[in-house]
Design an enzyme around this catalytic site. Sequence first.
Site, PDB file in Angstrom:
ATOM      1  CE  LYS A   1     -29.242 -98.296 -49.642  1.00 25.35           C
ATOM      2  NZ  LYS A   1     -28.648 -97.009 -48.749  1.00 25.35           N
ATOM      3  CG  ASN A   2     -25.214 -96.783 -51.005  1.00 27.29           C
ATOM      4  OD1 ASN A   2     -26.279 -96.404 -50.670  1.00 27.29           O
ATOM      5  ND2 ASN A   2     -24.575 -97.227 -50.169  1.00 27.29           N
TER       6      ASN A   2
ATOM      7  CB  CYS B   1     -28.518 -97.665 -40.935  1.00 25.96           C
ATOM      8  SG  CYS B   1     -29.648 -98.801 -42.262  1.00 25.96           S
TER       9      CYS B   1
ATOM     10  NE  ARG C   1     -24.244 -93.960 -40.964  1.00 25.64           N
ATOM     11  CZ  ARG C   1     -24.982 -94.322 -42.009  1.00 25.64           C
ATOM     12  NH1 ARG C   1     -25.985 -94.961 -41.939  1.00 25.64           N
ATOM     13  NH2 ARG C   1     -24.537 -94.374 -43.292  1.00 25.64           N
TER      14      ARG C   1
ATOM     15  CG  ASP D   1     -22.878-100.637 -46.716  1.00 23.01           C
ATOM     16  OD1 ASP D   1     -22.796-100.188 -45.547  1.00 23.01           O
ATOM     17  OD2 ASP D   1     -23.194 -99.555 -47.633  1.00 23.01           O
TER      18      ASP D   1
ATOM     19  NE  ARG E   1     -33.309 -96.953 -45.012  1.00 22.53           N
ATOM     20  CZ  ARG E   1     -32.344 -96.505 -44.353  1.00 22.53           C
ATOM     21  NH1 ARG E   1     -32.111 -97.129 -42.866  1.00 22.53           N
ATOM     22  NH2 ARG E   1     -31.500 -95.961 -44.836  1.00 22.53           N
TER      23      ARG E   1
HETATM   24  C1  UD1 Z   1     -22.258 -94.255 -47.485  1.00 23.95           C
HETATM   25  C2  UD1 Z   1     -23.398 -95.226 -47.870  1.00 23.95           C
HETATM   26  C3  UD1 Z   1     -23.444 -96.349 -46.713  1.00 23.95           C
HETATM   27  C4  UD1 Z   1     -21.886 -97.017 -46.299  1.00 23.95           C
HETATM   28  C5  UD1 Z   1     -20.975 -95.874 -46.322  1.00 23.95           C
HETATM   29  C6  UD1 Z   1     -19.524 -96.369 -45.978  1.00 23.95           C
HETATM   30  C7  UD1 Z   1     -24.890 -94.122 -49.298  1.00 23.95           C
HETATM   31  C8  UD1 Z   1     -26.212 -93.399 -49.100  1.00 23.95           C
HETATM   32  N1  UD1 Z   1     -24.539 -94.520 -47.999  1.00 23.95           N
HETATM   33  O1  UD1 Z   1     -22.851 -93.561 -46.239  1.00 23.95           O
HETATM   34  O2  UD1 Z   1     -24.352 -97.198 -47.318  1.00 23.95           O
HETATM   35  O3  UD1 Z   1     -22.090 -97.754 -45.270  1.00 23.95           O
HETATM   36  O4  UD1 Z   1     -21.078 -94.753 -47.227  1.00 23.95           O
HETATM   37  O5  UD1 Z   1     -19.204 -96.951 -47.069  1.00 23.95           O
HETATM   38  O6  UD1 Z   1     -23.967 -93.894 -50.104  1.00 23.95           O
HETATM   39  N2  UD1 Z   1     -18.236 -89.304 -40.678  1.00 23.95           N
HETATM   40  C9  UD1 Z   1     -18.077 -88.547 -40.102  1.00 23.95           C
HETATM   41  N3  UD1 Z   1     -18.420 -86.961 -40.383  1.00 23.95           N
HETATM   42  C10 UD1 Z   1     -19.176 -86.900 -41.570  1.00 23.95           C
HETATM   43  C11 UD1 Z   1     -19.290 -87.795 -42.417  1.00 23.95           C
HETATM   44  C12 UD1 Z   1     -18.815 -89.119 -42.057  1.00 23.95           C
HETATM   45  O7  UD1 Z   1     -17.482 -88.588 -38.857  1.00 23.95           O
HETATM   46  O8  UD1 Z   1     -19.253 -85.641 -41.929  1.00 23.95           O
HETATM   47  C13 UD1 Z   1     -17.832 -90.822 -40.316  1.00 23.95           C
HETATM   48  C14 UD1 Z   1     -19.265 -91.713 -40.092  1.00 23.95           C
HETATM   49  O9  UD1 Z   1     -19.738 -91.464 -38.880  1.00 23.95           O
HETATM   50  C15 UD1 Z   1     -18.578 -93.109 -40.553  1.00 23.95           C
HETATM   51  C16 UD1 Z   1     -17.532 -92.597 -41.608  1.00 23.95           C
HETATM   52  O10 UD1 Z   1     -17.232 -91.370 -41.547  1.00 23.95           O
HETATM   53  O11 UD1 Z   1     -18.173 -93.462 -39.407  1.00 23.95           O
HETATM   54  C17 UD1 Z   1     -18.152 -93.089 -43.058  1.00 23.95           C
HETATM   55  O12 UD1 Z   1     -19.242 -92.160 -43.244  1.00 23.95           O
HETATM   56  P1  UD1 Z   1     -19.467 -91.888 -44.803  1.00 23.95           P
HETATM   57  O13 UD1 Z   1     -18.452 -92.637 -45.879  1.00 23.95           O
HETATM   58  O14 UD1 Z   1     -19.908 -90.559 -44.969  1.00 23.95           O
HETATM   59  O15 UD1 Z   1     -20.697 -92.910 -45.252  1.00 23.95           O
HETATM   60  P2  UD1 Z   1     -21.984 -92.272 -45.868  1.00 23.95           P
HETATM   61  O16 UD1 Z   1     -21.950 -91.277 -46.886  1.00 23.95           O
HETATM   62  O17 UD1 Z   1     -22.992 -91.857 -44.652  1.00 23.95           O
END
Ligand code: UD1
Length: 427
Positions: free
Chosen positions: A23-24, A118, A123, A306, A398
């Site tokens: 999915k990701n 979620c 986030r 995850d 999802r």
């Molecule tokens: C992706 C995955 C999700 C997984 C996560 C971490 C997809 C579609 N989803 O989510 O399943 O749980 O990676 O492996 O690929 N953060 C910030 N600012 C930002 C971006 C992120 O503070 O601009 C923080 C988030 O709040 C979180 C952490 O960084 O605490 C990790 O987030 P991130 O790696 O960005 O995860 P996603 O890309 O949302």
Amino acid sequence: MQYKMVINGKRPLSGSVRAQGAKNAALPVLAASILLKGETLEIRRVPKLHDVFTMADLLRHLGAEVKYQNNTVKISVPDELAWDTPKALVRKMRASSLVLGPLLARTGRAVLPLPGGCAIGSRPIDLHLKGLAKLGADIQLEHGAVQARAKGLKGAKIYLDFPSVGATENIMMAAVFAKGETIIENAAREPEIVNLSEALKAMGCKIDGVGTGTIHLEGVDSLGGTAIDIIPDRIEASTFLLAGAITRGIVTVTGVIPEHLDAIIAKLEEAGIGLEIGEDTVTVKAEEPLKSVSLKTLPYPGFPTDVQPQFTAFMSTTKGTSVIQESVFESRFSHVSELKKMGAQIELQGNTAVVTGTDQLKGAEVRATDLRAGASLVLAGLAAEDETVVYGLGHIWRGYEGFDEKIRNLGGKVQVQLSDENGEPKW
Ligand code: UD1
């Protein structure tokens, strides 16, 4: 329509199950199609999931034609694209933010209502926005939406405060047409990002270093259509390995890249699970005695956040005490209160769960509040005595294609039934 999953547990699962496409990885590769003009992108091994349907609807809204046949998606992108994204779609999932970078690169404009997804921490997408601003985009937050404008982006050196998966992907896609060189430092190294870069390279992008902490991109003028395969879903695969482990069964997951599962395999081994690793298969053989192990979630190649909820469920059934630290998300323990209803002994201390194993998990009525929390409740239900009813299946759908059917094929007793509850909306 609301659905529930009814599980009759305490049966060892056995047999083999094929991993779906990730999915990701599928979501960012779908979003990358926006970079094309008058071209078609074919993506194979795309899982049929609600998040994927949401991304497809977003692409259709922008003007692309999206056709789905079995697990292959063909996206034909016209010369002209819209640049606004509808709130109703974006609010359904956080990964909607992945259209921001490619849309800005392609049209010079993008509007994105702040995304949903979620409920696992706040986030934010500040790192995405800071990266786009570094490339020269004008970013404003107005009326709850990101308004991004750019008159030709320019390559830049971008350091990420945290190796965010989404920010790395968004910035990579935004930089594809940027003039000169872009360097992303402290970039995320997840295999899904490597898959995205393979797709971008096949479309004509110049990228290097993906999978390491430093990514180099050299801007190009245009891209062409191509066909790409999505990698196996290491999170779904891990969930099934843990289904084998928690039910003390023998389960083989096929069609995987075992190397992507290294962190999970190491922890299963430490817990005493027998493992057989093939070229593209992993088998777990779970027999007592098993013991508790501790872990900390980390960005790849660390233990994936995850899989933390599913591993927590497994640790609820092993002898001893396990300390599980969540370091990626600030609040990702919504499964704990539900697991406790089933007799799990878990104490939460901030972002750490202290789990004392028991052999007495009992069926209960529980609710999935996010995708992987939902998976962990299903695993606990498979291990528990009597009947477990899991509500909130929309969250599970999802991320898992044909979840109940795959479990039944392994000998699990699960049924999805219409629920008459007046529950909360599921998606
Ligand atoms: C992706 C995955 C999700 C997984 C996560 C971490 C997809 C579609 N989803 O989510 O399943 O749980 O990676 O492996 O690929 N953060 C910030 N600012 C930002 C971006 C992120 O503070 O601009 C923080 C988030 O709040 C979180 C952490 O960084 O605490 C990790 O987030 P991130 O790696 O960005 O995860 P996603 O890309 O949302």
